[in-house]
Design a protein around this motif. Structure first.
Motif, PDB file in Angstrom:
ATOM      1  N   ILE A   1      -5.554  -1.813  -4.508  1.00  0.00           N
ATOM      2  CA  ILE A   1      -4.214  -2.379  -4.130  1.00  0.00           C
ATOM      3  C   ILE A   1      -4.494  -3.457  -3.523  1.00  0.00           C
ATOM      4  O   ILE A   1      -3.860  -4.507  -3.643  1.00  0.00           O
ATOM      5  N   ILE A   2      -5.571  -3.746  -2.526  1.00  0.00           N
ATOM      6  CA  ILE A   2      -5.691  -4.989  -1.950  1.00  0.00           C
ATOM      7  C   ILE A   2      -6.165  -6.065  -2.918  1.00  0.00           C
ATOM      8  O   ILE A   2      -5.724  -7.251  -2.688  1.00  0.00           O
TER       9      ILE A   2
ATOM     10  N   VAL B   1       0.713  -1.139  -0.004  1.00  0.00           N
ATOM     11  CA  VAL B   1       0.057   0.049   0.139  1.00  0.00           C
ATOM     12  C   VAL B   1       0.837   1.093   0.159  1.00  0.00           C
ATOM     13  O   VAL B   1       0.553   2.406  -0.888  1.00  0.00           O
TER      14      VAL B   1
ATOM     15  N   LEU C   1      -7.284   2.217  -2.313  1.00  0.00           N
ATOM     16  CA  LEU C   1      -6.898   0.880  -1.346  1.00  0.00           C
ATOM     17  C   LEU C   1      -7.674  -0.158  -1.722  1.00  0.00           C
ATOM     18  O   LEU C   1      -6.949  -1.169  -1.631  1.00  0.00           O
TER      19      LEU C   1
ATOM     20  N   SER D   1       2.830   2.022  -3.305  1.00  0.00           N
ATOM     21  CA  SER D   1       1.997   2.577  -4.535  1.00  0.00           C
ATOM     22  C   SER D   1       2.415   3.788  -4.893  1.00  0.00           C
ATOM     23  O   SER D   1       2.148   4.406  -5.876  1.00  0.00           O
TER      24      SER D   1
END
Length: 373
Positions: A138-139, A67, A135, A70
């Motif tokens: 990204i997860i 995270v 977020l 990024s």
């Protein structure tokens, strides 16, 4: 025409003699054009992240590192409990919290699924929405990486996948300055044209010279043209300086022709200056004209599609944009500069702007005649 010539000379000399007008006309817009595009960016970065990790395993550390790596998030708080992490949001230290539950790695490995909790500070709705979306993306990418590591050929048959490739038309590098600079330039030209034109006739009223003009042989349309043409020329000069800055500073070279921009800009400025002169015929003081002009141009700018796509607006707002001259000019600027459109491609916008110009200037002439007897 001779009277119009004398009136134009009077207006130009009056403008040149006032150094404040020159500074406002040329220096302020150029400074704004150099600063505003650097701040106007649709991409949200430097989102302050708070992490509450109850697992403290390799998998949770890899997730946090992914995270932060990024580039969109900055790790500002690492709390042992959610309540402490929430306090960091209340103190405006963080914008969102990522809570990793206990047994995160164990659930992911043994049960093939795990849950995460995201709490977002929604005071800033745009930042909250985009931050949460970033977020989640990204997860999902992290989840895909983990599953790819688990696949051991030929124990697991690789599943067929669809690979999507894409390209961005007209702005392949997704440079927001290329997208924003033309719109900001239109906004600056609009504010200059409408504000100065709206003060023009009112200044004559306050100075007492309007009565001398009324008893002179100057016709009404000549008077309006004499007030409109000088600021029309100055606004085109400001537009030229802005296009030079766009090319030299930001490297924005239009794919279309500058001639197309100037043809539409000439019609557009007649419409905007006509609106300013119309407001000036109603106002009794320069303060009144400035406030009304600011109110009208603010609505035009906010509903122009510069900051928010017109398609995302409610239906009543989209209806208003059909009568908003600023939205047409921004659309034309982007069409010419990014797509290379020509006069044939903007004929609808030109006809619409001609109608607006005739409407505002005709109303200004009729209203001035009515008030001057």
């Amino acid at each position: 025409m001779r009277m119009l010539k004398f009136l134009l000379q009077k207006e130009l000399r009056q403008i040149i003699r006032d150094p404040a007008i020159i500074r406002i006309l040329f220096i302020m817009p150029m400074v704004q054009l150099l600063i505003l595009p650097l701040a106007a960016d649709y991409e949200i970065k430097n989102i302050n992240l708070g992490v509450v990790d109850h697992d403290h395993t390799e998998y949770s550390r890899k997730l946090v590192n992914k995270v932060v790596a990024s580039g969109y998030f900055r790790l500002k708080d690492y709390s042992p409990t959610f309540n402490q992490g929430l306090k960091a949001i209340e103190l405006d230290k963080t914008d969102l919290i990522l809570e990793i539950p206990a047994q995160f790695e164990r659930s992911l490995v043994k049960e093939n699924q795990a849950s995460l909790f995201i709490a977002v500070d929604a005071i800033n709705g745009v930042k909250a929405g985009l931050g949460g979306a970033y977020l989640q993306s990204i997860i999902q990418d992290y989840n895909q990486d983990v599953r790819m590591q688990w696949i051991q050929y030929p124990r697991y048959n690789p599943q067929p996948t669809i690979q999507v490739t894409y390209s961005d038309w007209y702005n392949p590098n997704m440079n927001y300055r290329v997208f924003m600079v033309p719109g900001i330039l239109v906004m600056l030209v609009t504010m200059i044209g409408s504000s100065f034109a709206s003060n023009n006739i009112v200044r004559e009223k306050e100075m007492g010279t309007i009565e001398q003009i009324n008893v002179s042989p100057i016709k009404k349309y000549q008077f309006i043209l004499g007030k409109l043409i000088p600021f029309w020329m100055l606004a085109l000069t400001v537009l030229t300086m802005g296009l030079v800055i766009a090319r030299v500073v930001y490297g924005i070279v239009p794919l279309g022709s500058y001639f197309t921009i100037y043809v539409f800009a000439g019609i557009y400025l007649v419409a905007i200056l006509g609106l300013g002169l119309l407001l000036s015929t109603y106002a009794q003081t320069q303060q009144q004209s400035m406030l009304v002009s600011f109110f009208v141009t603010m609505i035009f700018n906010l509903l122009s599609g510069l900051y928010t796509p017109i398609e995302s607006m409610p239906g009543w707002a989209q209806m208003i944009t059909r009568f908003n001259p600023v939205s047409y000019f921004i659309e034309v600027m982007r069409m010419v500069m990014l797509k290379g459109s020509g006069l044939s491609d903007i004929k609808f916008q030109m006809l619409a702007m001609l109608g607006v110009a005739v409407f505002f200037n005709g109303w200004a002439i009729l209203n001035y005649r009515k008030r001057s007897g």
